[in-house]
Design an enzyme around this catalytic site. Structure first.
Site, mmCIF file in Angstrom:
data_model
loop_
_atom_site.group_PDB
_atom_site.id
_atom_site.type_symbol
_atom_site.label_atom_id
_atom_site.label_comp_id
_atom_site.label_asym_id
_atom_site.label_seq_id
_atom_site.Cartn_x
_atom_site.Cartn_y
_atom_site.Cartn_z
ATOM 1 N N GLU A 1 -20.383 35.987 6.292
ATOM 2 C CA GLU A 1 -19.588 35.051 5.477
ATOM 3 C C GLU A 1 -18.673 35.832 4.530
ATOM 4 O O GLU A 1 -19.102 36.802 3.908
ATOM 5 C CB GLU A 1 -20.532 34.164 4.667
ATOM 6 C CG GLU A 1 -19.795 33.176 3.784
ATOM 7 C CD GLU A 1 -20.719 32.086 3.276
ATOM 8 O OE1 GLU A 1 -21.438 31.491 4.100
ATOM 9 O OE2 GLU A 1 -20.725 31.854 2.064
ATOM 10 N N PHE A 2 -17.431 35.392 4.443
ATOM 11 C CA PHE A 2 -16.463 36.019 3.541
ATOM 12 C C PHE A 2 -15.803 34.940 2.694
ATOM 13 O O PHE A 2 -15.748 33.780 3.086
ATOM 14 C CB PHE A 2 -15.366 36.738 4.329
ATOM 15 C CG PHE A 2 -15.893 37.843 5.207
ATOM 16 C CD1 PHE A 2 -16.158 39.098 4.683
ATOM 17 C CD2 PHE A 2 -16.144 37.620 6.554
ATOM 18 C CE1 PHE A 2 -16.662 40.119 5.485
ATOM 19 C CE2 PHE A 2 -16.645 38.627 7.370
ATOM 20 C CZ PHE A 2 -16.907 39.878 6.827
ATOM 21 N N PRO B 1 -12.115 34.088 0.280
ATOM 22 C CA PRO B 1 -10.770 34.602 0.048
ATOM 23 C C PRO B 1 -10.702 35.310 -1.313
ATOM 24 O O PRO B 1 -11.039 34.706 -2.330
ATOM 25 C CB PRO B 1 -9.882 33.348 0.024
ATOM 26 C CG PRO B 1 -10.770 32.200 0.340
ATOM 27 C CD PRO B 1 -12.184 32.622 0.209
ATOM 28 N N THR C 1 -15.347 30.789 3.243
ATOM 29 C CA THR C 1 -15.730 29.750 2.272
ATOM 30 C C THR C 1 -14.518 28.953 1.793
ATOM 31 O O THR C 1 -13.369 29.350 1.957
ATOM 32 C CB THR C 1 -16.442 30.340 1.043
ATOM 33 O OG1 THR C 1 -15.497 31.121 0.318
ATOM 34 C CG2 THR C 1 -17.637 31.181 1.435
ATOM 35 N N ARG D 1 -20.592 18.890 1.059
ATOM 36 C CA ARG D 1 -20.180 17.951 0.026
ATOM 37 C C ARG D 1 -19.303 18.650 -1.025
ATOM 38 O O ARG D 1 -18.256 18.149 -1.397
ATOM 39 C CB ARG D 1 -21.400 17.362 -0.679
ATOM 40 C CG ARG D 1 -21.025 16.330 -1.715
ATOM 41 C CD ARG D 1 -22.210 15.907 -2.550
ATOM 42 N NE ARG D 1 -22.642 16.975 -3.438
ATOM 43 C CZ ARG D 1 -23.617 16.846 -4.321
ATOM 44 N NH1 ARG D 1 -24.269 15.709 -4.431
ATOM 45 N NH2 ARG D 1 -23.962 17.853 -5.100
ATOM 46 N N ASP E 1 -18.918 20.092 -5.012
ATOM 47 C CA ASP E 1 -19.462 19.681 -6.312
ATOM 48 C C ASP E 1 -19.866 18.218 -6.261
ATOM 49 O O ASP E 1 -19.313 17.448 -5.479
ATOM 50 C CB ASP E 1 -18.398 19.848 -7.406
ATOM 51 C CG ASP E 1 -18.219 21.305 -7.789
ATOM 52 O OD1 ASP E 1 -19.132 22.103 -7.491
ATOM 53 O OD2 ASP E 1 -17.172 21.631 -8.365
ATOM 54 N N GLN F 1 -29.159 27.563 2.738
ATOM 55 C CA GLN F 1 -28.945 28.205 1.440
ATOM 56 C C GLN F 1 -29.699 29.534 1.450
ATOM 57 O O GLN F 1 -30.689 29.686 2.172
ATOM 58 C CB GLN F 1 -29.535 27.268 0.364
ATOM 59 C CG GLN F 1 -29.644 27.826 -1.034
ATOM 60 C CD GLN F 1 -28.290 28.006 -1.660
ATOM 61 O OE1 GLN F 1 -27.485 28.792 -1.157
ATOM 62 N NE2 GLN F 1 -28.030 27.301 -2.744
ATOM 63 N N TYR G 1 -24.619 36.409 3.779
ATOM 64 C CA TYR G 1 -23.655 36.155 2.707
ATOM 65 C C TYR G 1 -23.170 37.528 2.255
ATOM 66 O O TYR G 1 -23.800 38.155 1.415
ATOM 67 C CB TYR G 1 -24.328 35.429 1.550
ATOM 68 C CG TYR G 1 -24.767 34.017 1.863
ATOM 69 C CD1 TYR G 1 -23.832 32.994 1.933
ATOM 70 C CD2 TYR G 1 -26.101 33.700 2.085
ATOM 71 C CE1 TYR G 1 -24.215 31.696 2.217
ATOM 72 C CE2 TYR G 1 -26.496 32.397 2.369
ATOM 73 C CZ TYR G 1 -25.541 31.406 2.433
ATOM 74 O OH TYR G 1 -25.927 30.122 2.722
HETATM 75 P P1 FAD Z 1 -25.119 16.812 0.887
HETATM 76 O O1 FAD Z 1 -25.715 16.977 2.229
HETATM 77 O O2 FAD Z 1 -24.172 15.691 0.694
HETATM 78 O O3 FAD Z 1 -26.319 16.738 -0.159
HETATM 79 C C1 FAD Z 1 -26.092 16.854 -1.549
HETATM 80 C C2 FAD Z 1 -27.187 16.135 -2.330
HETATM 81 O O4 FAD Z 1 -27.065 14.735 -2.151
HETATM 82 C C3 FAD Z 1 -28.612 16.475 -1.916
HETATM 83 O O5 FAD Z 1 -29.441 16.360 -3.050
HETATM 84 C C4 FAD Z 1 -28.940 15.399 -0.926
HETATM 85 O O6 FAD Z 1 -30.328 15.237 -0.848
HETATM 86 C C5 FAD Z 1 -28.242 14.205 -1.565
HETATM 87 N N1 FAD Z 1 -27.778 13.214 -0.564
HETATM 88 C C6 FAD Z 1 -27.174 13.491 0.601
HETATM 89 N N2 FAD Z 1 -26.865 12.341 1.251
HETATM 90 C C7 FAD Z 1 -27.293 11.329 0.455
HETATM 91 C C8 FAD Z 1 -27.270 9.919 0.542
HETATM 92 N N3 FAD Z 1 -26.762 9.304 1.609
HETATM 93 N N4 FAD Z 1 -27.793 9.205 -0.482
HETATM 94 C C9 FAD Z 1 -28.325 9.811 -1.561
HETATM 95 N N5 FAD Z 1 -28.383 11.137 -1.715
HETATM 96 C C10 FAD Z 1 -27.879 11.900 -0.718
HETATM 97 N N6 FAD Z 1 -19.731 24.925 -1.731
HETATM 98 C C11 FAD Z 1 -18.390 25.100 -1.818
HETATM 99 O O7 FAD Z 1 -17.765 24.584 -2.731
HETATM 100 N N7 FAD Z 1 -17.716 25.870 -0.895
HETATM 101 C C12 FAD Z 1 -18.347 26.452 0.147
HETATM 102 O O8 FAD Z 1 -17.721 27.141 0.948
HETATM 103 C C13 FAD Z 1 -19.770 26.272 0.281
HETATM 104 N N8 FAD Z 1 -20.464 26.827 1.294
HETATM 105 C C14 FAD Z 1 -21.822 26.588 1.411
HETATM 106 C C15 FAD Z 1 -22.512 27.123 2.500
HETATM 107 C C16 FAD Z 1 -23.878 26.885 2.638
HETATM 108 C C17 FAD Z 1 -24.613 27.427 3.843
HETATM 109 C C18 FAD Z 1 -24.583 26.140 1.644
HETATM 110 C C19 FAD Z 1 -26.065 25.929 1.756
HETATM 111 C C20 FAD Z 1 -23.900 25.627 0.551
HETATM 112 C C21 FAD Z 1 -22.512 25.829 0.434
HETATM 113 N N9 FAD Z 1 -21.786 25.292 -0.637
HETATM 114 C C22 FAD Z 1 -20.432 25.477 -0.710
HETATM 115 C C23 FAD Z 1 -22.470 24.580 -1.708
HETATM 116 C C24 FAD Z 1 -22.518 23.070 -1.448
HETATM 117 O O9 FAD Z 1 -21.229 22.510 -1.490
HETATM 118 C C25 FAD Z 1 -23.394 22.480 -2.547
HETATM 119 O O10 FAD Z 1 -24.705 22.945 -2.404
HETATM 120 C C26 FAD Z 1 -23.341 20.982 -2.664
HETATM 121 O O11 FAD Z 1 -23.823 20.661 -3.953
HETATM 122 C C27 FAD Z 1 -24.176 20.239 -1.634
HETATM 123 O O12 FAD Z 1 -23.576 20.270 -0.409
HETATM 124 P P2 FAD Z 1 -24.245 19.617 0.895
HETATM 125 O O13 FAD Z 1 -23.245 19.734 1.967
HETATM 126 O O14 FAD Z 1 -25.597 20.160 1.111
HETATM 127 O O15 FAD Z 1 -24.340 18.096 0.390
#
Ligand code: FAD
Length: 610
Positions: free
Chosen positions: A21-22, A24, A52, A111, A113, A190, A290
């Site tokens: 993973e990289f 920018p 990312t 998702r 933030d 994660q 990472y």
């Molecule tokens: P979701 O799957 O939407 O989950 C987020 C939260 O909401 C969880 O607590 C989940 O249990 C809850 N939830 C989900 N669906 C529902 C629902 N239907 N009803 C109620 N609650 C729900 N962030 C960046 O900004 N840029 C990146 O490039 C980036 N890369 C990442 C790469 C990896 C491998 C990981 C693990 C994280 C990365 N993140 C990145 C961080 C990520 O954006 C955050 O962790 C974010 O807060 C959650 O993303 P998610 O896709 O897991 O969200």
């Protein structure tokens, strides 16, 4: 271009693979150097690379350009991260369309933030994208099966930071099911250091009654340990549990000796990979690194692991042109010396060492801990995860910590409380509490904050302390370390112009100052570079891990003002606090001052007697 799923399917049964993973880089020179680094790391043959995405779309074009370069110029299977909250839908549409045009076939759908309106006071502009599952559904609806989609998972449970004790993967399970049913092709986790927790998590998914996780690739996210400080900081920010076993191994070597820490870190990661591969009966066979845009630790892991191997390993030979003798070389030495080309012949891969001296210099840039500023030429400059500007704490906790300041005196009080240790974090601090070296100048910093100079970075001068010094030491043993005093603070416009007069008269001080409108002042030339931390060690040239120059100041200044804006978003638009923070954002200056007389350790603090 093939998809990740197609590439995995083309591997032999149970054949392990790895990915990188990289993010920018912030500065143009960092981008150029990352491209050179990517070319070298591509030769290690990752199955794919991830790029990312800055939360809220803060790195749109940079992320897309980098992903496009990896795809078209380097021929790498590339996965672009994409978040969906706090961003206009238009950006999502444009990104997906451009990604397709540029041949990118893989998206990690996230998702980002928490959507504003849920935790923040500002009403959400659109409810269309609340969770990652909404993005997965949207991509499938608009693009069918063109994109291979990955989703995030949390082996220790999703952490919002408010109560790490309550983290539990079972709580998130229904949402991971939802994302998978909606069309996810693979799961990426994660970072974690607790292998037991990952193994239990994988088992829970595989045995789920629905059967939907039975064969989906689950790819663990692994963070190579580069320095002790960055390891602790990143683990804390990710709420990753640190098992005693890991801590004991690291505690067995001095935390200031980066080389030893790195070597122990390699052993820790190699063991984690081994255990995961074997204890999941090879069901987990892909490992995602990472990299934080750093190459050395990853190369060392690939050099040592018996599970994830690069084709360069063991087969790698260097050729002595005159004598035509081939001798085995390690990946580490190839990366350190630079590789101009790698020719894969039928039997062996032949590494042609790079002749350019600059590559050697670049490979050593990241060997030492970067300070706040680091080296802006390094692709890793100034980043923790590459996900963009955040407050580092969830909105609820931020409100508990910082309340609702209504006057500049209230803000001064927060800065002073942080210095005195009664407030754990500030929006600009990545760590809880002051570092031991900052503690030594606490009195001077409190005095300046009382005068309304809100300090966000500083270091005292050091004139040749041993490299194993408990407070200031870094680098190999038997060396000596040095640093110039520096300070950085926010200040009202009128105070800045008074201070500027004083700074013009000082011949031992250099400064940069800028505001959110782009006004910029300095008494240096644009190309001037200041080493502010350096060390001399046996058998090597002087090492200077922290330099300050105009490009890095401007990059950081932009981010530092963006953090004010993030903080402002916690409050109703019409509130006094929102108006106050907006006024500060619009009118204050960020000022950085270096004092060059590092022999007189009081020089900067005496100069700032205002
Ligand atoms: P979701 O799957 O939407 O989950 C987020 C939260 O909401 C969880 O607590 C989940 O249990 C809850 N939830 C989900 N669906 C529902 C629902 N239907 N009803 C109620 N609650 C729900 N962030 C960046 O900004 N840029 C990146 O490039 C980036 N890369 C990442 C790469 C990896 C491998 C990981 C693990 C994280 C990365 N993140 C990145 C961080 C990520 O954006 C955050 O962790 C974010 O807060 C959650 O993303 P998610 O896709 O897991 O969200």
């Amino acid at each position: 271009m093939t998809t990740i799923i197609e590439r995995i399917a083309a591997l032999g049964p149970e054949e392990p693979f790895f990915s990188f993973e990289f993010f920018p880089p912030k500065t143009d020179s960092g981008v150029q150097n990352l491209i050179a680094r990517l070319r070298r790391m591509a030769q290690l043959n990752p199955l794919f690379v991830n790029i990312t995405w800055g939360a809220g779309g803060s790195t749109v074009s940079k992320s897309l350009d980098l992903a496009a370069l990896c795809t078209s110029e380097l021929g790498l299977t590339t996965c672009l991260h994409l978040t969906c909250t706090n961003m206009e839908k238009k950006i999502i549409d444009e990104t997906l369309s451009l990604a397709k045009q540029k041949g990118i076939r893989n998206i990690l759908a996230l998702r980002g933030d928490p959507p504003r309106g849920e935790e923040y006071w500002t009403p959400p502009e659109s409810q269309e994208f609340m969770y990652a599952v909404d993005l997965v559904r949207y991509i499938r609806q608009e693009y069918g099966n063109y994109f291979c989609i990955g989703v995030a998972a949390y082996p220790e449970g999703y952490a919002d930071g408010s109560n790490p004790e309550a983290q539990d993967p079972k709580i998130d399970l229904p949402y991971l099911i939802e994302k998978t049913v909606a069309g996810a092709d693979f799961i990426m986790t994660q970072l974690f250091f607790d292998t037991d927790k990952f193994i239990a998590f994988e088992k829970m998914l595989r045995e789920h009654e629905s059967g939907i996780f039975r064969s989906i690739p689950i790819i663990p996210g692994l963070l190579p340990i580069n320095t002790y400080q960055s390891f602790i900081r990143t683990a804390k920010l990710s709420h990753a549990h640190l098992p005693d076993r890991v801590l004991e191994k690291l505690d067995a070597v001095p935390s200031t000796d980066d080389e030893q820490v790195k070597q122990v870190g390699v052993d820790i990661l190699v063991e984690m990979i081994d255990r995961i591969y074997n204890e999941t009966c090879h069901r987990v066979r892909g490992f995602h690194f990472y990299t934080l845009n750093l190459e050395r630790s990853v190369a060392l892991i690939l050099d040592k692991s018996n599970v994830v191997k690069t084709p360069l390993r063991l087969k790698l030979v260097s050729q002595n042109k005159e004598q035509k003798i081939e001798k085995p070389v390690s990946i580490e030495s190839v990366l350190a010396d630079g590789v101009k080309d790698v020719k894969i012949t039928e039997k062996v891969a032949v590494a042609v060492p790079a002749s350019e001296a600059s590559m050697t210099a670049e490979a050593s840039w990241d060997d030492f801990p970067n300070g706040r500023w680091g080296d802006p030429r390094s692709p890793a400059y100034g980043e923790i995860d590459g996900y963009g500007v955040t407050l580092h704490v969830p909105a609820k906790r931020a409100l508990e910590l910082w309340g609702s300041p209504e006057t500049t005196a209230d803000i001064s009080e927060l800065f002073i409380q942080y210095l005195r240790g009664t407030l754990q974090v500030l929006p600009w601090s990545e760590e809880e509490g002051l570092s031991p070296e900052t503690k030594l100048i606490e009195g001077d910093l409190v005095r300046l904050n009382k005068l309304g100079l809100w300090t966000v970075a500083s270091q005292p001068a050091v004139n040749g302390l041993r490299s194993d010094d408990n407070i200031f030491g870094w680098g190999p043993r038997n060396g000596y370390v040095f640093q110039k005093a520096l300070i950085e603070f926010f200040v009202p416009e009128n105070t800045w112009f008074t201070l500027k007069e004083k700074l013009q008269g000082g011949d031992s001080v250099s400064y940069y100052a800028g505001n959110s409108r782009g006004d910029f002042f300095s008494n240096m030339n644009a190309s001037d570079v200041n080493a502010v931390t350096w060390g001399v060690f046996p058998n090597r040239e002087v090492v200077q891990p922290t330099i300050i120059e105009e490009q890095s100041f401007k990059a950081w200044s932009e981010e530092a003002f963006a953090i004010w804006k993030e903080w402002q978003r916690l409050y109703p638009r019409t509130s006094k606090t929102s108006h106050l923070i907006n006024m500060i954002h619009e009118s204050y200056y960020l000022v950085s001052i270096i004092h060059h007389d590092y022999v007189n350790t009081n020089a900067l603090w005496n100069f700032l007697q205002i």
